[in-house]
Scaffold this active site. Structure first.
Site, PDB file in Angstrom:
ATOM      1  N   SER A   1       0.844  -1.192   0.000  1.00 48.50           N
ATOM      2  CA  SER A   1       0.000   0.000   0.000  1.00 48.50           C
ATOM      3  C   SER A   1       0.881   1.243   0.000  1.00 48.50           C
ATOM      4  O   SER A   1       2.077   1.172   0.307  1.00 48.50           O
ATOM      5  CB  SER A   1      -0.875  -0.018   1.266  1.00 48.50           C
TER       6      SER A   1
ATOM      7  N   TYR B   1      -4.015  -0.843   9.961  1.00 52.04           N
ATOM      8  CA  TYR B   1      -3.799  -1.050   8.525  1.00 52.04           C
ATOM      9  C   TYR B   1      -2.379  -0.639   8.142  1.00 52.04           C
ATOM     10  O   TYR B   1      -1.678  -1.362   7.430  1.00 52.04           O
ATOM     11  CB  TYR B   1      -4.820  -0.234   7.728  1.00 52.04           C
TER      12      TYR B   1
END
Length: 252
Positions: free
Chosen positions: A144, A157
């Site tokens: 990410s 996350y």
């Protein structure tokens, strides 16, 4: 272009019901692979299987809760039962929970880490033995932009995606000698369910857009070429790399 062909290969793609996972699964099939698609619920990959069927490749479906260790291991065994060893693993399945860090629920912290990190590592372990036996294999973890930065209100996350980048390098170090390439793709800002909150925040959406040299947010199809490259023989000397597919966002 033969180096980019996936003919005769079997790929396992988690989180393949929609968005980035669906686009990757379809790309694998278009390149010649048979694809085992997983999602969190029975029938979740029906649309993906319909798209794969149009490529003349075989598509299979498995449902598993990635936060359940036993379910993850059962999924891996079922995937191998469809057509033998897995040649390509794409750890795309993931989740996110937004909450201020000062009061972030520990139950959500554990769930996000279990889904995004633990399940990915377990699946890497599950396919590695067969890849070693066959003398080749491709593992693609989905990282990410938050593998590079901290974000806001998504500490679990962010922690999981930093860890995915590190895990990718660690496994590449150990398994490269077996001709197994372990790489990651770090998608930029794509139009998916995970970024829905950002898309609805007009101020934040425009801030992000202004930083992207390409002048637009990504669409799932923008990830397909990178995924096929890392799954194919064309990337045989690429190992332990985190490939940003971000329209140039990191360059700013």
């Amino acid at each position: 272009m033969q180096d980019f062909s996936l003919t005769g290969k079997t790929a396992l793609v988690t989180g393949a019901s929609r968005g980035l996972g669906q686009a990757i699964a379809v790309a694998m099939a278009e390149a010649g692979a048979n694809v085992v698609c997983s999602s969190s619920r029975e029938g979740g990959c029906a649309e993906t299987l319909d798209l794969i069927a149009k490529t003349s490749q075989q598509g299979f479906e498995i449902a598993a809760d990635l936060s359940d260790e036993k379910a993850v291991m059962q999924m891996a065994e079922k995937a191998k039962a469809f057509s033998g060893d897995i040649d390509i693993l794409v750890n795309n399945g993931g989740t996110i929970h937004r909450h201020p860090a000062v009061s972030y629920p520990m139950a959500e912290w554990r769930r996000v880490l279990q889904v995004n990190l633990d399940a990915s590592f377990m699946l890497c372990q599950a396919v590695a033995e067969g890849m070693m036996k066959n003398g080749q294999g491709k593992i693609i973890n989905i990282a990410s932009m938050l593998s590079y930065s901290g974000g806001m209100t998504v500490p679990a996350y962010t922690a999981s995606k930093h860890a995915i980048a590190g895990l990718t390098k660690a496994l590449a170090n150990e398994w490269g000698q077996h001709n197994i390439q372990v790489n990651a793709i770090a998608p930029g800002y794509f139009r998916t369910d995970n970024t829905e909150a950002l898309q609805q925040n007009t101020t934040r959406y425009n801030e992000i857009l202004q930083r992207i040299p390409a002048g637009r947010w990504g669409d799932p199809e923008d990830l397909q070429g990178a995924a096929v490259f890392l799954a194919s023989h064309a990337s045989n000397y690429v190992n332990g790399h985190v490939l940003a597919v971000d329209g140039g966002w990191l360059a700013r």
